[in-house]
Design an enzyme around this catalytic site. Structure first.
Site, PDB file in Angstrom:
ATOM      1  N   ASP A  19       0.877  -1.161   0.000  1.00 39.04           N
ATOM      2  CA  ASP A  19       0.000   0.000   0.000  1.00 39.04           C
ATOM      3  C   ASP A  19       0.925   1.225   0.000  1.00 39.04           C
ATOM      4  O   ASP A  19       2.083   1.132   0.410  1.00 39.04           O
ATOM      5  CB  ASP A  19      -0.902  -0.034   1.237  1.00 39.04           C
ATOM      6  CG  ASP A  19      -1.646   1.269   1.437  1.00 39.04           C
ATOM      7  OD1 ASP A  19      -2.276   1.725   0.465  1.00 39.04           O
ATOM      8  OD2 ASP A  19      -1.581   1.837   2.550  1.00 39.04           O
ATOM      9  N   ASP A  21       0.001   5.162   0.716  1.00 40.60           N
ATOM     10  CA  ASP A  21      -0.188   6.153   1.786  1.00 40.60           C
ATOM     11  C   ASP A  21      -0.100   5.505   3.163  1.00 40.60           C
ATOM     12  O   ASP A  21      -0.807   4.530   3.443  1.00 40.60           O
ATOM     13  CB  ASP A  21      -1.555   6.833   1.649  1.00 40.60           C
ATOM     14  CG  ASP A  21      -1.641   7.715   0.419  1.00 40.60           C
ATOM     15  OD1 ASP A  21      -0.634   8.339   0.051  1.00 40.60           O
ATOM     16  OD2 ASP A  21      -2.734   7.775  -0.169  1.00 40.60           O
ATOM     17  N   ASP A 166      -2.100  -0.402   6.046  1.00 44.95           N
ATOM     18  CA  ASP A 166      -2.497   0.317   7.265  1.00 44.95           C
ATOM     19  C   ASP A 166      -3.982   0.622   7.320  1.00 44.95           C
ATOM     20  O   ASP A 166      -4.548   0.797   8.399  1.00 44.95           O
ATOM     21  CB  ASP A 166      -1.764   1.663   7.360  1.00 44.95           C
ATOM     22  CG  ASP A 166      -2.312   2.643   6.333  1.00 44.95           C
ATOM     23  OD1 ASP A 166      -1.990   2.481   5.139  1.00 44.95           O
ATOM     24  OD2 ASP A 166      -3.126   3.521   6.704  1.00 44.95           O
TER      25      ASP A 166
HETATM   26 MG   LIG Z   1      -2.663   3.331   3.311  1.00 47.13          MG
END
Ligand SMILES: [Mg+2]
Ligand SMILES: [Zn+2]
Length: 239
Positions: A19, A21, A166
């Site tokens: 991922d 960001d 996240d």
């Molecule tokens: Mg993220």
């Protein structure tokens, strides 16, 4: 004549999915760019768009990132693991960052919302999924990362996958991982991040996939709070 068998020492087919960001980088690229362009830089532009490209690229090169994550990318590339960015940001931000970090060649694909600058210099972003809805109840309309992960498993045939995430959008692909795979899930305390959407959904009420089955993670889950944690887990994965 039959094809020779592969040498027993052939490297495992490993796949790392990042991922972007708050995972590969340590910020939200969309809001980071807007905040950095405003207001002191914006005031200097003749129009809201002119000069945007250069300023945008300049800011992207200084995006906050754990140095250990960049080292982990290099180590994985040296170990000949395939690496993918799977993100709900956009192609322009991610390509600019990876090029400036000298890491673009480490990644075989950048899978995200398509973006380009139009003739006025304005950045236009299109949803990743265009056409008929993907129908996944776990994901936003523009991108089902689980759908993409299923395609990656078919295309790369990896023996093991490691996924770094996240946010809540990482839950669906996490449910597509197999028991031999590893999910790196960002967990508090891990400032400056305050919301841990993936961990919340892992621990939240039961959710159901498009086919009616339970959305469950069977992969090994390792929590991370820092770049050191990510580097240690990926180094371990590459052994
Ligand atoms: Mg993220
Ligand atoms: Zn989904």
């Amino acid at each position: 004549m039959t094809a020779p068998l592969k040498a027993a020492s052939a490297p495992l087919r490993r796949l790392l999915v990042w991922d972007y960001d708050w995972s590969l980088i340590n910020t939200n690229s969309d809001t980071f760019v807007v905040e950095k362009l405003r207001p002191e830089l914006m005031a200097r532009f003749d129009s809201p768009c002119s000069g945007g490209w250069t300023a945008l690229m300049d800011r992207q090169m200084k995006v906050p990132v754990f140095e250990e994550n960049l080292l982990a990318v290099r180590r994985a590339a040296e170990a000949e693991a395939a690496q993918i960015v799977l993100s709900d940001a956009n192609t322009v931000f991610i390509e600019a960052f990876l090029q400036s970090a000298g890491l673009r060649s480490c990644f075989s694909e950048i899978i995200t919302n398509a973006a380009e600058f139009n003739s006025d210099g304005c950045l236009r972003v299109r949803p990743f999924h265009e056409g008929p809805p993907h129908g996944c109840p776990l994901c936003p309309d523009n991108l089902c990362k689980g759908l993409v992960l299923r395609r990656l498993l078919a295309d790369y045939q990896p023996q093991r996958v490691l996924y770094v995430g996240d946010g809540g959008g990482d839950f669906c692909p996490a449910c597509e991982l197999r028991k031999e795979d590893v999910l790196l899930c960002r967990a508090p305390p891990s400032p400056p991040l305050t919301r841990f959407g993936l961990k919340r959904r892992l621990e939240g009420p039961p959710e159901v996939k498009q086919d009616g089955s339970a959305a469950k993670v069977v992969a090994r889950v390792t929590e991370w709070q820092s770049g050191e944690d990510v580097l240690a887990a990926i180094t371990d994965f590459l052994v």
